[in-house]
Design an enzyme around this catalytic site. Structure first.
Site, PDB file in Angstrom:
ATOM      1  N   HIS A  24       1.177  -1.312  -0.068  1.00  0.00           N
ATOM      2  CA  HIS A  24       0.068  -0.114   0.058  1.00  0.00           C
ATOM      3  C   HIS A  24       0.900   1.241   0.054  1.00  0.00           C
ATOM      4  CE1 HIS A  24      -3.925   1.758   1.018  1.00  0.00           C
ATOM      5  NE2 HIS A  24      -3.314   2.911   1.073  1.00  0.00           N
ATOM      6  N   HIS A  26       1.643   4.820  -2.473  1.00  0.00           N
ATOM      7  CA  HIS A  26       1.077   5.783  -3.579  1.00  0.00           C
ATOM      8  C   HIS A  26       2.417   6.513  -4.006  1.00  0.00           C
ATOM      9  CE1 HIS A  26      -3.135   5.803  -2.500  1.00  0.00           C
ATOM     10  NE2 HIS A  26      -2.550   5.326  -1.534  1.00  0.00           N
ATOM     11  N   GLY A 176      -8.794   7.952  -2.392  1.00  0.00           N
ATOM     12  CA  GLY A 176      -9.206   9.221  -2.202  1.00  0.00           C
ATOM     13  C   GLY A 176     -10.058   9.595  -1.003  1.00  0.00           C
ATOM     14  N   HIS A 203      -9.257   1.143  -0.714  1.00  0.00           N
ATOM     15  CA  HIS A 203      -9.400   1.839   0.813  1.00  0.00           C
ATOM     16  C   HIS A 203     -10.876   1.849   1.457  1.00  0.00           C
ATOM     17  CE1 HIS A 203      -5.822   3.679  -1.275  1.00  0.00           C
ATOM     18  NE2 HIS A 203      -5.725   4.209  -0.278  1.00  0.00           N
ATOM     19  N   GLU A 206     -10.820   3.814   6.556  1.00  0.00           N
ATOM     20  CA  GLU A 206      -9.928   4.681   6.899  1.00  0.00           C
ATOM     21  C   GLU A 206     -10.550   5.770   7.666  1.00  0.00           C
ATOM     22  OE1 GLU A 206      -6.227   7.155   4.749  1.00  0.00           O
ATOM     23  OE2 GLU A 206      -7.851   6.405   3.819  1.00  0.00           O
TER      24      GLU A 206
END
Length: 349
Positions: A24, A26, A176, A203, A206
């Site tokens: 995980h 980005h 996002g 996701h 979160e």
């Protein structure tokens, strides 16, 4: 050198040598401050001041972070700028002893800027191959279809990926602002991705409660859950995650930063998830933005999260079993991690 400094030095030295995976991550958030300054200078013809840089990273919540993330993306002016990102990713992989990586890329903002998607794919393919040549490490990519920009954008992103598919992009993810784009709205996108042989992750939990994780399981049928932090509020959900062997991509420092469900590593539910036999993996999410590395995450769990050295090795093994590698590669890397750990753990006081 104090005893704590001695232990920390030995810990980092030893754990750096243990092969591990990060699932995980980005790619735009692995970029270095030096690269950000280069992008800014290229776009604006002037130097980014230290004060402006400090202001850029002065966010205090998840939405502030997302805004900063988008500001960094806005500094890109051409597809070639991704060369900087992948060079920083290569350095990050080496510095943290990562033997396999699955990373997200978020094309929406770049497409809106007029970047050609096919050119982006060629750049990514070139750079992933350069990393493999330089380090021996395989990087596979997952495209963020983006809940931030809505269902129509998610569908358009998937259309582009299917039209310009490359082997290095193995699936899609849903990232996002979770509260603005409920997982349940993106079922058709995930179904079409699966129908076309793509892996699917999302996701969830979160910034929204357990219902988001349930929707991700029951509607998106995701193969892994990014974060999943709020799952601790629902005993049945934790049982389901454990029984399904559905992995969680836990990002401890990121979760502490958002302060939505946890305020410290000590209070993070990763320990509870681990004890509930849920397949938890350790990840950084956005290293630059949260000022953390993968080695830092393991150290924090060791010193603040009540994990033993041996349990940390199990988390490393989880990172391989939860990956999208084939079974042979999972076994090879897991064996290498176990054998290395057996050799080096004794070096930590």
């Amino acid at each position: 050198m104090s005893l704590k400094e001695e232990v920390k030095d030995a810990f980092y030295t030893s754990f750096r040598t243990i092969p591990k995976a990060e699932l995980h991550l980005h790619i735009e958030a692995v970029i270095s401050l030096a690269s950000i300054k280069k992008l800014y200078a290229k776009k604006n013809g002037s130097e980014l001041s230290d004060e402006a840089l400090e202001e850029l990273f002065g966010y205090v919540d998840l939405n502030g972070f997302i805004n900063a993330f988008l500001q960094v993306q806005d500094m890109f002016t051409s597809v070639d700028d991704f060369d900087l990102v992948f060079d920083d990713l290569k350095n990050y992989i080496v510095e943290n002893g990562i033997a396999y990586c699955e990373a997200f890329f978020a094309p929406s903002a770049f497409i809106k800027k007029g970047f050609d998607f096919a050119e982006m794919m060629e750049n990514y393919r070139k750079n992933v191959r350069l990393i493999k040549e330089a380090t021996g490490v395989t990087v596979n990519l997952l495209m963020d279809v983006s809940r931030t920009f809505g269902l129509e954008t998610a569908e358009h992103n998937l259309d582009l990926l299917l039209a310009h598919r490359i082997p290095e992009v193995i699936g899609i993810g849903l990232g996002g602002a979770e509260s603005k784009g409920p997982a349940k709205e993106f079922g058709p996108v995930f179904q079409r991705a699966r129908n076309n042989g793509l892996k699917t992750v999302a996701h969830a939990g979160e910034d929204v409660g357990p219902e988001s994780v349930w929707d991700t399981i029951q509607i998106l049928h995701a193969q892994r859950i990014g974060h999943g932090t709020s799952s601790f509020e629902d005993e049945k959900l934790m049982e389901t995650l454990s029984q399904m062997r559905l992995p969680l991509e836990v990002c401890p420092t990121s979760n502490v930063f958002t302060k939505k469900y946890v305020d410290s590593i000590k209070n993070h539910p990763i320990r509870l998830f681990f004890d509930k036999k849920i397949v938890v993996t350790v990840n950084t999410d956005d290293p630059l933005f949260f000022r953390v590395s993968l080695l830092d995450e393991y150290w924090n769990l060791f010193t603040q999260g009540n994990f033993s050295k041996e349990e940390l090795v199990q988390l490393i093994l989880n990172s391989f079993s939860a990956s999208f590698l084939d079974d042979g590669e999972k076994e090879r890397l897991s064996r290498a991690a176990s054998e290395t750990a057996e050799r080096v753990l004794k070096d930590i006081p």
